[in-house]
Design a protein around this motif. Structure first.
Motif, mmCIF file in Angstrom:
data_model
loop_
_atom_site.group_PDB
_atom_site.id
_atom_site.type_symbol
_atom_site.label_atom_id
_atom_site.label_comp_id
_atom_site.label_asym_id
_atom_site.label_seq_id
_atom_site.Cartn_x
_atom_site.Cartn_y
_atom_site.Cartn_z
ATOM 1 N N ASP A 336 -8.104 2.372 0.890
ATOM 2 C CA ASP A 336 -6.892 3.051 0.436
ATOM 3 C C ASP A 336 -5.759 2.722 1.406
ATOM 4 O O ASP A 336 -5.884 2.945 2.616
ATOM 5 C CB ASP A 336 -7.119 4.561 0.381
ATOM 6 N N VAL A 337 -4.688 2.196 0.861
ATOM 7 C CA VAL A 337 -3.560 1.763 1.690
ATOM 8 C C VAL A 337 -2.402 2.727 1.500
ATOM 9 O O VAL A 337 -2.002 3.020 0.370
ATOM 10 C CB VAL A 337 -3.114 0.336 1.325
ATOM 11 N N HIS A 338 -1.877 3.211 2.612
ATOM 12 C CA HIS A 338 -0.677 4.052 2.575
ATOM 13 C C HIS A 338 0.532 3.119 2.557
ATOM 14 O O HIS A 338 1.020 2.698 3.611
ATOM 15 C CB HIS A 338 -0.633 4.980 3.782
ATOM 16 N N LEU A 339 0.993 2.782 1.367
ATOM 17 C CA LEU A 339 2.119 1.859 1.231
ATOM 18 C C LEU A 339 3.407 2.593 1.603
ATOM 19 O O LEU A 339 3.803 3.547 0.930
ATOM 20 C CB LEU A 339 2.199 1.340 -0.198
ATOM 21 N N PRO A 340 4.088 2.152 2.661
ATOM 22 C CA PRO A 340 5.276 2.889 3.105
ATOM 23 C C PRO A 340 6.417 2.789 2.097
ATOM 24 O O PRO A 340 6.626 1.742 1.479
ATOM 25 C CB PRO A 340 5.660 2.186 4.419
ATOM 26 N N GLU A 341 7.127 3.865 1.946
ATOM 27 C CA GLU A 341 8.295 3.864 1.076
ATOM 28 C C GLU A 341 9.358 2.953 1.662
ATOM 29 O O GLU A 341 9.643 2.972 2.858
ATOM 30 C CB GLU A 341 8.846 5.289 0.946
ATOM 31 N N GLY A 368 -3.638 1.687 -4.027
ATOM 32 C CA GLY A 368 -2.365 2.240 -3.585
ATOM 33 C C GLY A 368 -1.241 1.233 -3.496
ATOM 34 O O GLY A 368 -0.164 1.554 -2.982
ATOM 35 N N VAL A 416 -9.378 3.336 5.232
ATOM 36 C CA VAL A 416 -7.961 3.642 5.019
ATOM 37 C C VAL A 416 -7.125 2.757 5.936
ATOM 38 O O VAL A 416 -7.493 2.505 7.089
ATOM 39 C CB VAL A 416 -7.654 5.128 5.319
ATOM 40 N N THR A 418 -3.562 3.125 7.401
ATOM 41 C CA THR A 418 -2.514 4.136 7.544
ATOM 42 C C THR A 418 -1.204 3.505 7.992
ATOM 43 O O THR A 418 -1.148 2.343 8.400
ATOM 44 C CB THR A 418 -2.936 5.182 8.581
ATOM 45 N N LEU A 419 -0.156 4.304 7.940
ATOM 46 C CA LEU A 419 1.136 3.862 8.446
ATOM 47 C C LEU A 419 1.034 3.498 9.915
ATOM 48 O O LEU A 419 1.596 2.483 10.364
ATOM 49 C CB LEU A 419 2.169 4.973 8.241
ATOM 50 N N TRP A 561 10.719 1.357 7.868
ATOM 51 C CA TRP A 561 9.664 1.832 6.973
ATOM 52 C C TRP A 561 8.334 2.012 7.691
ATOM 53 O O TRP A 561 7.390 2.548 7.112
ATOM 54 C CB TRP A 561 9.525 0.921 5.763
#
Length: 563
Positions: A336-341, A368, A416, A418-419, A561
């Motif tokens: 699961d990748v936290h794609l930064p806005e 993600g 994961v 993460t950012l 970002w």
């Protein structure tokens, strides 16, 4: 004396030497100096380790398919490890050892150990390998030949083995069969096309292999494209490349062309007009090309090592193993990748780089990322960076790649990105000063869209005279850039476009002799570049690269970002 489960002698032989246990996988191409046997991958925990004459242990290899060429070069030059010991299946280095034995009578033992035996041997100071055992510091590990598994062969296969289609085809089939057996292949499969990675000049061994196959009557049986080579074939003399390097590098390319290969000279064959289709069985080498073909196009190819690529081209047959099989294309890890806005294009190679570290030899499913709507160049950058740090031949991206739906095995472990991990990855690839002497675009080869975007980012501004800027691209892309004026716009800004070579094969003086710090938008080259060039290599966006061209500076920063 402690005893363990029997080790398999994938390539049998005797050896002894100090044990050098690597804590993670290593790419021999870009990770080991073929002239010395020293680890040059600056991102590897054992950077600087001397492998020549050592019993070298690692779980498996990773990265470039060209590692087999480095192994052959080291072996024929007398600088190879005494033995290679793995705890997991491994193809690239193994194939180099198979070719050394099959073609040149040089033995580099390759063994596969159970995890307990591997862990025990890794703690030893030195080891001796015999035909029957590995002996080290109170440890005895029995050794047995790999099982002589019967390999189903067609009548045509048997005819090639018997020499009815020429000496080169017979030798190629022997090498394919040897690899198929060690992979546990169910048999061989037809391929519609091949792509040669072994045309990169890592040393005299690459040329010797190609010229030997040509002298034995080698001729490709399926349409075969060629990877980037090590010189600009038409211009290397004008570029003042020393003849001691330029002549054999050009001769290597010429040998493959004479065997019927198409002189495409690109590490991004999926950018060609006749890219493979979904479900098509192909025999490709070059790590980024393999991963893109499997993952994005939905074609089917194993990650074939250099030299096996030509064997496949000469026979039209490949081991039926790995990513050719439905079961081997399933995801064994979910990330699961936290794609930064607000993330820009730099996020894609960063994700690929970190996903490769997490996946190792497992095919992952990345989740993600669909909201980021990655385009072809984004996926190209992601696959290339993934192939740098992983051994897996493909990946899936939920909602993006064609086989992602239902790809994950039930109960597959989860991870994961993460950012914070993305920020750490950015910093790891940005170790170097702000003053830049070289901007490097095109690893893998730039697409026409990337070339146009770079020209737009430069906006007609002129290059700082202290900076050299080079875009490497395939001949087809250069022709398109010539036709639509992109090449002229880049030239007006002082940016040179060079065909045939790419950043993982470029050498001085085409690579500027006075360069100390390089800026690139490639996660792949940001990783390999320091070891290959001896320079600090930093990573940034295409816009960062354009600003560095005109200012000579690449300020050290963390993108908003990622903050």
């Amino acid at each position: 004396m402690s005893k363990f489960e029997t080790a398999l002698a994938i390539v049998p032989g005797c050896a002894q030497g100090p044990v050098v246990a690597l804590s993670e996988a290593l790419s021999f191409w870009g990770g080991v100096d073929p002239a010395t046997g020293r680890v040059i991958d600056t991102h590897h925990p054992q950077h600087g380790a001397e492998l020549a004459g050592a019993v070298v242990m690692m779980p498996t290899s990773r990265g470039s398919c060209s590692g087999s060429g480095v192994i052959l070069e080291l072996t024929l030059a007398g600088r190879a490890p005494a033995a290679l010991v793995f705890s997991e299946p491994e193809d690239v280095a193994t194939l180099g050892a198979v070719v050394a034995a099959e073609m040149f009578g040089q033995t580099l033992p390759v063994l596969r150990l159970s995890p307990p035996a591997f862990a025990a041997l890794a703690r030893a100071g030195s080891a001796r390998v015999t035909e029957d055992a590995i002996l080290a510091d109170g440890i005895e590990i029995p050794v047995a030949p790999a099982p002589d598994v019967s390999l189903p062969l067609s009548g045509n296969d048997r005819a090639m083995l018997a020499g009815e289609m020429g000496e080169a085809a017979a030798l190629a089939m022997r090498i394919i069969a040897a690899m198929a057996r060690q992979q546990g292949a169910a048999g061989l499969t037809d391929v519609t096309r091949a792509h040669i990675d072994g045309c990169i000049y890592a040393g005299a061994a690459n040329l010797l292999f190609a010229e030997t196959m040509e002298a034995k009557g080698g001729r490709v049986r399926v349409p075969t494209t060629m990877n980037a080579i090590s010189v600009d074939l038409q211009n290397w003399r004008r570029q003042n490349v020393p003849p001691a390097f330029g002549t054999p590098a050009a001769s290597l390319a010429d040998a493959y062309v004479r065997m019927g290969c198409r002189p495409t000279f690109t590490c991004a064959p999926y950018l060609l007009d006749d890219a493979p289709e979904a479900g098509e069985a192909i025999g490709w080498s070059e790590s980024n090309a393999v991963i893109f073909a499997n993952s994005v196009l939905g074609a089917r190819t194993a990650k074939h090592p250099d030299f096996l690529d030509l064997c496949i081209a000469l026979t039209g047959r490949a081991p039926l193993a790995g990513a050719f099989l439905d079961a081997e294309r399933r995801a064994r890890l979910v990330i699961d990748v936290h794609l930064p806005e607000g993330a820009d294009a730099a996020v894609w190679p960063l994700i690929g780089y970190l996903a490769g570290h997490a996946a190792r030899d497992r095919v992952p499913l990345l989740r993600g990322l669909a909201a980021g709507n990655p385009g072809r160049d984004d996926l190209k950058a992601l696959c290339a960076a993934f192939g740098t740090t992983a051994a897996a031949p493909m990946l899936h991206i939920e909602g993006v790649t064609p086989e992602a739906e239902g790809a994950a095995l039930p109960g597959a472990p989860r991870s994961v990105i993460t950012l914070a991990e993305l920020a750490t990855g950015w910093r790891a690839l940005n170790d170097g000063p702000e003053e830049v002497q070289l901007v490097a675009i095109g690893s893998p080869h730039a697409s026409i869209e990337e070339c146009r975007s770079f020209a737009v980012a430069l906006g007609g501004r002129r290059r700082d005279p202290r900076v050299t800027a080079i875009v490497t691209a395939g001949r087809q892309v250069l022709a398109a850039a010539e036709a639509d004026g992109t090449r002229a716009r880049l030239a007006a800004s002082g940016v040179e476009m060079i065909p045939d070579i790419c950043w993982c094969s470029i050498t001085r003086p085409v690579f500027p002799a006075d360069a100390r710090t390089v800026l690139t938008n490639s996660g792949k080259y940001a990783h390999y570049g320091p070891g290959l060039s001896g320079c600090a290599v930093r990573f940034g966006t295409l816009a960062d690269c354009a600003e560095a061209v005109v200012s000579g500076l690449a300020p050290v920063y963390l993108p908003g970002w990622l903050a």
